[in-house]
Design an enzyme around this catalytic site. Structure first.
Site, short mmCIF file in Angstrom:
data_model
loop_
_atom_site.label_atom_id
_atom_site.label_comp_id
_atom_site.label_asym_id
_atom_site.label_seq_id
_atom_site.Cartn_x
_atom_site.Cartn_y
_atom_site.Cartn_z
N CYS A 187 100.84 34.31 23.59
CA CYS A 187 100.95 34.89 22.27
C CYS A 187 101.71 36.11 22.13
CB CYS A 187 99.52 34.85 21.85
SG CYS A 187 99.42 35.59 20.16
N CYS A 228 96.52 42.33 19.41
CA CYS A 228 95.35 41.95 18.86
C CYS A 228 94.16 41.88 19.93
CB CYS A 228 95.60 40.14 18.66
SG CYS A 228 94.14 39.21 18.24
N CYS A 232 92.07 38.33 22.73
CA CYS A 232 92.23 38.21 24.06
C CYS A 232 92.41 39.25 25.02
CB CYS A 232 93.50 37.13 24.23
SG CYS A 232 93.23 35.31 23.33
N CYS A 263 97.32 31.07 15.50
CA CYS A 263 96.61 31.60 16.82
C CYS A 263 96.64 30.55 18.02
CB CYS A 263 95.17 32.09 16.51
SG CYS A 263 94.25 32.43 18.08
N GLN A 307 78.66 25.84 18.76
CA GLN A 307 79.36 26.30 19.92
C GLN A 307 80.67 26.15 19.83
OE1 GLN A 307 77.74 26.88 22.67
NE2 GLN A 307 75.99 26.53 22.64
N PHE A 336 65.14 27.83 20.68
CA PHE A 336 66.22 28.39 20.12
C PHE A 336 67.47 27.18 19.86
CE2 PHE A 336 64.47 31.69 22.93
CZ PHE A 336 64.31 32.65 22.00
N GLU A 361 63.34 26.73 15.99
CA GLU A 361 64.34 27.73 15.68
C GLU A 361 63.66 28.63 14.86
OE1 GLU A 361 67.39 29.62 15.01
OE2 GLU A 361 67.43 28.42 16.60
N ASP A 403 68.11 28.15 24.85
CA ASP A 403 69.50 28.73 24.54
C ASP A 403 69.37 29.50 23.52
OD1 ASP A 403 72.38 28.96 24.36
OD2 ASP A 403 72.68 27.24 23.01
N CYS A 452 74.64 32.96 27.14
CA CYS A 452 75.90 33.36 26.64
C CYS A 452 76.22 34.95 27.04
CB CYS A 452 76.15 33.28 25.12
SG CYS A 452 75.09 34.18 24.05
#
Length: 412
Positions: A62, A68, A71, A145, A245, A272, A292, A340, A366
């Protein structure tokens, strides 16, 4: 100060690290083994020149890379990139005193990210739309992008048109756009309540842009088609701005790791649960209680379940698991618990699981740091961490997800 440096290793965020006598110096976009020239200010170095490049340096895909902030790693060859991401998990677990086999990184980028958030700010007479610059709150305009899924090809232009229409209030905006089976699903934040005139104008613009749904702060302005997402056998319309996700393959990969680790049994708890990416797949084999805090997500899950034949029962409960985790007597009837949590992890729930009789826990995370903390709690409670699989659905970022499988015999 302008200095010539030799990079020793990669940091967690992808910076090249120099181990200097006075401490570590972090040089973004530099690779191990490289000799570079950098302007050094304290522990930060701004890359000026690559004097001797690494064999693992490749061309970025890119033209906005390094400007930016989206990334961090387009300059890394695949082998170095994979090991860097895997090592993040290995190092974090080791620092927490957790011993477990860590599998190779699983590539889950697939067709690209199906969700993106654009920022919009007024600069002079124009509304500028783009991503945040690296380590800055400045905006970098973005017309395309390369890490986005094809379903988001129209997203930058749509975000610009929506920002132009909303710009009269001179407020900074966040415009989240998701690719769905029915087209673009947009949720805007930052403007506040809409007046009747602006609501009508946005409804007309949604028609012109052929949006599936347009929302403002989670309140639907117009839904022209349900923005459905496949989740196993189910089709689900997540609530506006609701969690999803990042990639289709990412969801499938995480779900496959979860279902592959399921034990034999009749009942599972999915904590969750969001709007059901794991619940629907688990329900092909076991009854599920999905829990949740987001009521709208629970309603979306229940609606999706009602429209999907051939699944075992899915019950839902709206509950804040940070403040009211499931207690031992509630947990003990389940053969397996899947969780999760968001980035903060599930500290309170992990403590209750450690004191329960649940034999198997499958933890999707995560954030390796909060996972390691909670893993230590579970291990202290008698679980063994069978293995960890890192998953990469945020290609070129420093972000990595994982699935950890905990097993033990029943107490008492």
């Amino acid at each position: 100060m302008n200095e010539v440096l030799t990079i020793d290793r990669l940091g967690q965020k992808g910076d090249g690290i120099v181990q200097a006598p006075a401490g570590s110096i972090f040089v973004p976009y530099a690779l191990p083994g490289e000799t570079v020239r950098a302007v050094v200010d304290g522990d930060r170095g701004q890359l000026v020149e690559i004097i001797a490049p690494s064999e693992s340096r490749i061309a970025a895909i890119c033209p906005l890379f390094t400007r930016c902030g989206g990334c961090a790693a387009q300059h890394m060859a695949p082998g170095l990139y994979r090991e860097w991401k895997r090592q993040q998990v290995v190092t974090t677990l080791s620092r927490a005193g957790i011993e477990a086999p860590v599998a190779d990184l699983v590539d889950a980028h697939g067709a690209g990210r199906r969700r993106v958030t654009f920022h919009a700010r007024r600069q002079g007479e124009a509304m500028v739309v783009g991503f945040m610059a690296a380590r800055s709150h400045d905006l970098v305009p973005v017309e395309a992008c390369p890490v986005l899924a094809p379903g988001l090809d129209r997203a930058p232009a749509a975000a610009q048109m929506l920002a132009n229409r909303m710009g009269g209030a001179n407020k900074p905006l966040d415009i989240q756009i998701t690719a769905s089976e029915a087209g673009l699903d947009v949720d805007m934040r930052g403007h506040g309540p809409l007046g009747d005139k602006l609501r009508l104008a946005l409804t007309q613009l949604a028609e012109r842009l052929d949006l599936a749904r347009l929302s403002n702060h989670g309140e639907i302005v117009v839904e022209r088609r349900p923005p459905l997402q496949h989740m196993g056998k189910a089709l689900v319309a997540p609530p506006p701005g609701g969690f999803l996700q990042a990639t289709v393959l990412g969801e499938e990969t995480l779900a496959n790791l979860v279902t592959a680790a399921l034990p034999k049994g009749k009942r599972a708890a999915d904590l969750f649960a969001g709007c059901g990416p794991f619940s629907f797949r688990i329900a092909e084999r076991m009854q599920v209680l999905a829990v949740e805090s987001d009521k709208a997500a629970m309603l979306a899950l229940a609606k999706g379940f009602g429209a999907t034949p051939g699944l075992k029962a899915i019950a839902t409960e709206t509950r804040d698991l940070f403040r009211r985790p499931l207690l031992e007597h509630e947990l003990n009837g389940f053969d397996v618990v899947v969780l999760d949590p968001p980035r903060a992890g599930a500290e309170a729930q992990a403590k209750r699981l450690a004191a329960s009789k649940v034999r198997d826990v499958i933890y999707v995370s995560c954030d390796a740091g909060s996972f390691a903390r909670d893993a230590a709690t579970l291990v202290a409670g008698g679980y063994a961490l069978e293995g960890v699989t890192p998953v990469d659905q945020f290609r070129y970022s420093a972000h990595v997800e994982l699935v950890g499988v905990f097993r033990r015999g029943r107490k008492g």
